[in-house]
Design a protein around this motif. Sequence first.
Motif, PDB file in Angstrom:
ATOM      1  N   VAL A  97       0.838  -1.205   0.000  1.00 61.62           N
ATOM      2  CA  VAL A  97       0.000   0.000   0.000  1.00 61.62           C
ATOM      3  C   VAL A  97       0.872   1.253   0.000  1.00 61.62           C
ATOM      4  CG1 VAL A  97      -1.735   1.310   1.294  1.00 61.62           C
ATOM      5  CG2 VAL A  97      -1.896  -1.189   1.157  1.00 61.62           C
ATOM      6  N   GLY A  98       1.929   1.236   0.822  1.00 58.51           N
ATOM      7  CA  GLY A  98       2.831   2.379   0.868  1.00 58.51           C
ATOM      8  C   GLY A  98       3.521   2.609  -0.462  1.00 58.51           C
ATOM      9  N   ILE A  99       3.981   1.526  -1.098  1.00 59.52           N
ATOM     10  CA  ILE A  99       4.653   1.651  -2.396  1.00 59.52           C
ATOM     11  C   ILE A  99       3.687   2.192  -3.446  1.00 59.52           C
ATOM     12  CG2 ILE A  99       5.716   0.359  -4.292  1.00 59.52           C
ATOM     13  CD1 ILE A  99       6.892  -1.528  -2.196  1.00 59.52           C
ATOM     14  N   PHE A 100       2.454   1.668  -3.464  1.00 54.88           N
ATOM     15  CA  PHE A 100       1.480   2.142  -4.455  1.00 54.88           C
ATOM     16  C   PHE A 100       1.140   3.615  -4.222  1.00 54.88           C
ATOM     17  CE2 PHE A 100      -3.032   2.818  -5.648  1.00 54.88           C
ATOM     18  CZ  PHE A 100      -2.866   2.744  -7.023  1.00 54.88           C
ATOM     19  N   VAL A 126       1.790   9.073  -6.363  1.00 48.70           N
ATOM     20  CA  VAL A 126       2.163  10.495  -6.225  1.00 48.70           C
ATOM     21  C   VAL A 126       3.222  10.856  -7.257  1.00 48.70           C
ATOM     22  CG1 VAL A 126       3.281  12.184  -4.717  1.00 48.70           C
ATOM     23  CG2 VAL A 126       1.534  10.649  -3.794  1.00 48.70           C
ATOM     24  N   VAL A 127       4.199   9.973  -7.463  1.00 47.95           N
ATOM     25  CA  VAL A 127       5.244  10.212  -8.465  1.00 47.95           C
ATOM     26  C   VAL A 127       4.629  10.332  -9.859  1.00 47.95           C
ATOM     27  CG1 VAL A 127       7.240   9.183  -9.624  1.00 47.95           C
ATOM     28  CG2 VAL A 127       7.084   9.137  -7.133  1.00 47.95           C
ATOM     29  N   VAL A 128       3.660   9.466 -10.174  1.00 54.88           N
ATOM     30  CA  VAL A 128       2.976   9.536 -11.466  1.00 54.88           C
ATOM     31  C   VAL A 128       2.283  10.881 -11.635  1.00 54.88           C
ATOM     32  CG1 VAL A 128       1.072   8.581 -12.839  1.00 54.88           C
ATOM     33  CG2 VAL A 128       2.675   7.045 -11.691  1.00 54.88           C
ATOM     34  N   LEU A 129       1.569  11.339 -10.602  1.00 52.38           N
ATOM     35  CA  LEU A 129       0.870  12.619 -10.664  1.00 52.38           C
ATOM     36  C   LEU A 129       1.839  13.793 -10.794  1.00 52.38           C
ATOM     37  CD1 LEU A 129      -1.920  12.070  -7.973  1.00 52.38           C
ATOM     38  CD2 LEU A 129      -2.255  12.318 -10.445  1.00 52.38           C
ATOM     39  N   VAL A 130       2.928  13.748 -10.030  1.00 56.40           N
ATOM     40  CA  VAL A 130       3.930  14.816 -10.101  1.00 56.40           C
ATOM     41  C   VAL A 130       4.545  14.878 -11.491  1.00 56.40           C
ATOM     42  CG1 VAL A 130       6.197  15.547  -9.253  1.00 56.40           C
ATOM     43  CG2 VAL A 130       4.435  14.824  -7.637  1.00 56.40           C
ATOM     44  N   MET A 131       4.858  13.707 -12.045  1.00 52.80           N
ATOM     45  CA  MET A 131       5.429  13.668 -13.390  1.00 52.80           C
ATOM     46  C   MET A 131       4.437  14.201 -14.416  1.00 52.80           C
ATOM     47  SD  MET A 131       8.203  12.919 -14.880  1.00 52.80           S
ATOM     48  CE  MET A 131       8.428  13.380 -16.602  1.00 52.80           C
ATOM     49  N   GLY A 185      -0.240   4.975 -15.979  1.00 53.75           N
ATOM     50  CA  GLY A 185       0.773   5.254 -14.968  1.00 53.75           C
ATOM     51  C   GLY A 185       0.408   4.649 -13.622  1.00 53.75           C
ATOM     52  N   PHE A 186      -0.854   4.799 -13.220  1.00 65.06           N
ATOM     53  CA  PHE A 186      -1.319   4.195 -11.963  1.00 65.06           C
ATOM     54  C   PHE A 186      -1.259   2.665 -12.030  1.00 65.06           C
ATOM     55  CE2 PHE A 186      -4.051   8.185 -11.389  1.00 65.06           C
ATOM     56  CZ  PHE A 186      -3.096   8.782 -10.575  1.00 65.06           C
ATOM     57  N   ALA A 199       2.232   1.590 -11.480  1.00 63.92           N
ATOM     58  CA  ALA A 199       2.528   1.760 -10.054  1.00 63.92           C
ATOM     59  C   ALA A 199       1.985   0.593  -9.233  1.00 63.92           C
ATOM     60  CB  ALA A 199       1.942   3.081  -9.555  1.00 63.92           C
ATOM     61  N   ALA A 200       0.765   0.159  -9.541  1.00 63.16           N
ATOM     62  CA  ALA A 200       0.156  -0.959  -8.808  1.00 63.16           C
ATOM     63  C   ALA A 200       0.906  -2.262  -9.065  1.00 63.16           C
ATOM     64  CB  ALA A 200      -1.312  -1.102  -9.213  1.00 63.16           C
ATOM     65  N   ILE A 201       1.287  -2.495 -10.318  1.00 58.57           N
ATOM     66  CA  ILE A 201       2.021  -3.723 -10.649  1.00 58.57           C
ATOM     67  C   ILE A 201       3.356  -3.759  -9.926  1.00 58.57           C
ATOM     68  CG2 ILE A 201       3.213  -4.932 -12.524  1.00 58.57           C
ATOM     69  CD1 ILE A 201       0.916  -3.996 -14.359  1.00 58.57           C
ATOM     70  N   ILE A 202       4.064  -2.646  -9.910  1.00 55.21           N
ATOM     71  CA  ILE A 202       5.362  -2.584  -9.232  1.00 55.21           C
ATOM     72  C   ILE A 202       5.191  -2.793  -7.728  1.00 55.21           C
ATOM     73  CG2 ILE A 202       7.241  -1.002  -8.593  1.00 55.21           C
ATOM     74  CD1 ILE A 202       7.173   0.017 -11.471  1.00 55.21           C
ATOM     75  N   ALA A 203       4.124  -2.230  -7.155  1.00 55.28           N
ATOM     76  CA  ALA A 203       3.885  -2.392  -5.716  1.00 55.28           C
ATOM     77  C   ALA A 203       3.730  -3.864  -5.344  1.00 55.28           C
ATOM     78  CB  ALA A 203       2.638  -1.608  -5.306  1.00 55.28           C
TER      79      ALA A 203
END
Length: 269
Positions: free
Chosen positions: A62-65, A70-75, A177-178, A181-185
Amino acid sequence: MHAMLDDFVVRALLAGVGLALVTGPTGCFIVWRRLAYFGETIAHSALLGVAVAILVDLHVAVGIFAISSVVVLVMFFLERRETLPTDTLLGLLAHGGLALGLVILSFFPAVRLDLQALLFGDILGVTRADVLLVWAGGAVALGVLAWIWRALLTATVSVDLAAVDGLKPERARLVFGFLVAAIIAVAVKLVGVLLVVALLVIPAATARRFARSPEAMALGAAMTGVFAVGGGLYASAELDTPTGPSIVVVALFLFAVARLPWPAVRRVR
């Protein structure tokens, strides 16, 4: 003892296969749209996600996702406001997130953290709950990918054409992007921060050699990932090598074999 060995190997195989079935099709868009460095940026931010999860007592995934999102949104925001090149922005976010995560983790000396498992994964340590998470999350991820497939595919050829067709390419790009992020988490526990992008990129790059359509490439990438997982687990057991890196090495071997001058192969351009 033998039954226990079989049990955790089966869990590792099930988790790895479930992950490969998702990373293969998703990785196709990373290859087509040249987003490998974008994936690396999200993966590097995973350490910051681990630190935040420890800080606020959350599940690590959950923390990683959360941080990766946030990184996706910032980018997404910076690409529209900054004049810096995209690869420069990705480098700032990747290394900044990695460094910040390590600094925050240094304030928790009492927390026992297996840094090697975090960096290279611990697929042999997956539980039944982890296997369930991989397959349930994978089903949702494939459903989301199917939903945005046409928009992403059209935008890969021409963003303007996708916009004219009413496919909302910017929304699809943000959702993608999200999704990454979920797959990497989920994947970090299996193959680690440093290897997760390899599992996204290498099977897709391998399948590209033989595919005659985008859908065929997605299926081929998934099957290549499955073979890499099975071969990596077998090689790890036989040679007593780290399992996560072994999976990536087998994937690299399959890529090398695919690049041989097979006379029957027509390269798709």
